[in-house]
Design a protein around this motif. Structure first.
Motif, short mmCIF file in Angstrom:
data_model
loop_
_atom_site.label_atom_id
_atom_site.label_comp_id
_atom_site.label_asym_id
_atom_site.label_seq_id
_atom_site.Cartn_x
_atom_site.Cartn_y
_atom_site.Cartn_z
N GLN A 9 0.81 -1.23 0.00
CA GLN A 9 0.00 0.00 0.00
C GLN A 9 0.85 1.28 0.00
O GLN A 9 0.36 2.35 -0.22
CB GLN A 9 -0.98 0.01 1.18
CG GLN A 9 -0.35 0.46 2.48
CD GLN A 9 -1.40 0.68 3.57
OE1 GLN A 9 -2.53 0.20 3.49
NE2 GLN A 9 -1.02 1.42 4.60
N ARG A 10 2.14 1.15 0.26
CA ARG A 10 2.98 2.35 0.28
C ARG A 10 3.06 3.01 -1.08
O ARG A 10 3.35 2.37 -2.07
CB ARG A 10 4.41 2.01 0.75
CG ARG A 10 5.29 3.25 0.93
CD ARG A 10 6.73 3.02 0.53
NE ARG A 10 6.85 2.57 -0.85
CZ ARG A 10 6.83 3.37 -1.93
NH1 ARG A 10 6.70 4.67 -1.78
NH2 ARG A 10 6.94 2.88 -3.15
N ARG A 11 2.73 4.29 -1.14
CA ARG A 11 2.94 5.08 -2.35
C ARG A 11 3.52 6.42 -1.91
O ARG A 11 3.35 6.82 -0.76
CB ARG A 11 1.60 5.35 -3.08
CG ARG A 11 0.95 4.14 -3.73
CD ARG A 11 1.79 3.50 -4.81
NE ARG A 11 2.37 4.42 -5.77
CZ ARG A 11 1.77 4.85 -6.88
NH1 ARG A 11 0.56 4.40 -7.18
NH2 ARG A 11 2.37 5.68 -7.70
N ASP A 77 7.21 22.14 -3.71
CA ASP A 77 6.36 23.01 -2.88
C ASP A 77 5.53 22.23 -1.87
O ASP A 77 5.21 22.74 -0.80
CB ASP A 77 5.42 23.84 -3.76
CG ASP A 77 6.15 24.96 -4.49
OD1 ASP A 77 7.34 25.19 -4.17
OD2 ASP A 77 5.54 25.59 -5.38
N PHE A 78 5.17 20.98 -2.24
CA PHE A 78 4.31 20.20 -1.34
C PHE A 78 4.95 19.94 0.03
O PHE A 78 4.27 19.63 1.00
CB PHE A 78 3.93 18.86 -2.01
CG PHE A 78 5.01 17.83 -2.00
CD1 PHE A 78 5.10 16.91 -0.97
CD2 PHE A 78 5.95 17.77 -3.02
CE1 PHE A 78 6.09 15.94 -0.96
CE2 PHE A 78 6.96 16.82 -3.02
CZ PHE A 78 7.03 15.90 -1.98
N MET A 79 6.28 20.10 0.10
CA MET A 79 6.96 19.88 1.39
C MET A 79 6.42 20.79 2.48
O MET A 79 6.41 20.44 3.66
CB MET A 79 8.47 20.12 1.24
CG MET A 79 9.17 19.13 0.32
SD MET A 79 10.90 19.58 0.07
CE MET A 79 11.66 18.79 1.50
N PHE A 123 10.23 10.17 -0.63
CA PHE A 123 11.70 10.13 -0.57
C PHE A 123 12.25 11.30 -1.38
O PHE A 123 11.96 11.43 -2.57
CB PHE A 123 12.16 8.81 -1.17
CG PHE A 123 13.64 8.53 -1.10
CD1 PHE A 123 14.10 7.49 -0.29
CD2 PHE A 123 14.54 9.25 -1.86
CE1 PHE A 123 15.46 7.20 -0.24
CE2 PHE A 123 15.90 8.97 -1.80
CZ PHE A 123 16.36 7.95 -0.99
N MET A 124 13.04 12.15 -0.76
CA MET A 124 13.67 13.24 -1.50
C MET A 124 15.14 13.33 -1.12
O MET A 124 15.48 13.50 0.06
CB MET A 124 12.96 14.56 -1.19
CG MET A 124 11.48 14.46 -1.49
SD MET A 124 10.61 15.98 -1.24
CE MET A 124 10.83 16.76 -2.83
N THR A 125 15.98 13.19 -2.12
CA THR A 125 17.43 13.16 -1.87
C THR A 125 17.92 14.54 -1.41
O THR A 125 17.50 15.56 -1.94
CB THR A 125 18.16 12.74 -3.15
OG1 THR A 125 17.49 11.60 -3.68
CG2 THR A 125 19.60 12.38 -2.88
N GLY A 126 18.83 14.53 -0.46
CA GLY A 126 19.32 15.79 0.10
C GLY A 126 20.69 16.21 -0.39
O GLY A 126 21.26 17.18 0.10
C1 FMN Z 1 16.15 8.24 -5.09
C2 FMN Z 1 14.76 8.83 -5.16
C3 FMN Z 1 14.62 10.19 -5.36
C4 FMN Z 1 13.35 10.77 -5.41
N1 FMN Z 1 13.24 12.14 -5.54
C5 FMN Z 1 12.01 12.69 -5.54
C6 FMN Z 1 11.88 14.11 -5.62
O1 FMN Z 1 12.86 14.86 -5.67
N2 FMN Z 1 10.63 14.62 -5.65
C7 FMN Z 1 9.53 13.84 -5.58
O2 FMN Z 1 8.40 14.38 -5.61
N3 FMN Z 1 9.61 12.49 -5.51
C8 FMN Z 1 10.83 11.91 -5.48
N4 FMN Z 1 10.95 10.54 -5.37
C9 FMN Z 1 9.74 9.69 -5.32
C10 FMN Z 1 9.52 8.95 -6.65
O3 FMN Z 1 9.05 9.87 -7.61
C11 FMN Z 1 8.53 7.79 -6.44
O4 FMN Z 1 9.07 6.89 -5.50
C12 FMN Z 1 8.25 7.06 -7.75
O5 FMN Z 1 7.52 7.88 -8.64
C13 FMN Z 1 7.44 5.76 -7.52
O6 FMN Z 1 6.21 6.03 -6.91
P1 FMN Z 1 5.81 5.43 -5.48
O7 FMN Z 1 6.81 5.93 -4.46
O8 FMN Z 1 4.43 5.95 -5.21
O9 FMN Z 1 5.88 3.95 -5.58
C14 FMN Z 1 12.19 9.94 -5.30
C15 FMN Z 1 12.36 8.58 -5.07
C16 FMN Z 1 13.61 8.03 -4.98
C17 FMN Z 1 13.76 6.56 -4.68
#
Ligand code: FMN
Length: 180
Positions: A9-11, A77-79, A123-126
């Protein structure tokens, strides 16, 4: 919650209700992350729990500023709407050269724990290894000492969106037996 249910269910959630995540629940997610594997069991993690609205805004601006051109469809922006932004860092002195892996695995644990708790995050890389200025800036914003690298930022909150099921690659196409 069943582990596999939390997993499926994780998205990524980018819209949040205004509901606050309690400190107890934040601690639960961090406690889960603390169980993650780490190189040489160094457990190098440091977690910054950002609740301050101005800091959330700064982090969103920071993310937008450093976003590469080809990814600019995805605004950060959603952050600003997250209840909490969890910044996961690795102490290099405890990382055995694996600060990225150690930090990203812990982030995965946080995302799965959030899912099991009915929360959502992204997940957002820093950092960007090719742009050291990015990490310097984030360090400055959050007063992170030099020995510690920020790895992942996870805006977290109660979901206000329900993403559709995503289409997954077929298992058969991913599996190789004995040789590629
Ligand atoms: C390494 C990595 C970097 C990501 N960077 C961003 C980001 O900068 N902004 C964002 O909105 N989502 C980011 N994501 C989320 C991905 O867009 C998302 O995991 C992907 O579209 C798959 O969808 P799900 O997480 O719903 O399964 C990142 C995910 C990963 C693993």
């Amino acid at each position: 919650m069943d582990f596999f249910k939390a997993l499926t269910q994780r998205r990524s959630i980018r819209k949040f209700s205004g509901r606050r995540i309690s400190e107890t629940v934040v601690r639960k997610m961090i406690a889960a992350a603390r169980q993650a594997p780490s190189s040489m069991d160094g457990q190098p993690w440091e977690f910054i729990v950002v609740r301050d609205a101005r800091m959330k805004e700064r982090l969103a601006r920071f993310k937008n500023k450093w976003c590469p051109k080809e990814k600019q469809d995805y605004s950060a922006d959603f952050m600003k709407g997250a209840s909490v932004i969890l910044v996961i860092c690795s102490d290099k002195n405890r990382s055995f050269s694996r600060w990225i892996e150690n930090g990203t695995i812990a982030a995965t644990y946080v995302l799965l724990a959030a899912s099991a708790l009915g929360l959502g995050g992204t997940f957002m890389t820093g950092f960007n290894l090719k742009k050291p200025g990015q990490m310097r800036e984030l360090r400055g914003l959050l007063r992170i000492p030099k020995r510690v690298n920020p790895v992942v930022m996870i805006p977290l909150g109660f979901p206000a969106e329900k993403p559709t099921r995503k289409s997954l690659r077929q298992l058969a196409g991913l599996i190789h037996h004995d040789r590629f």
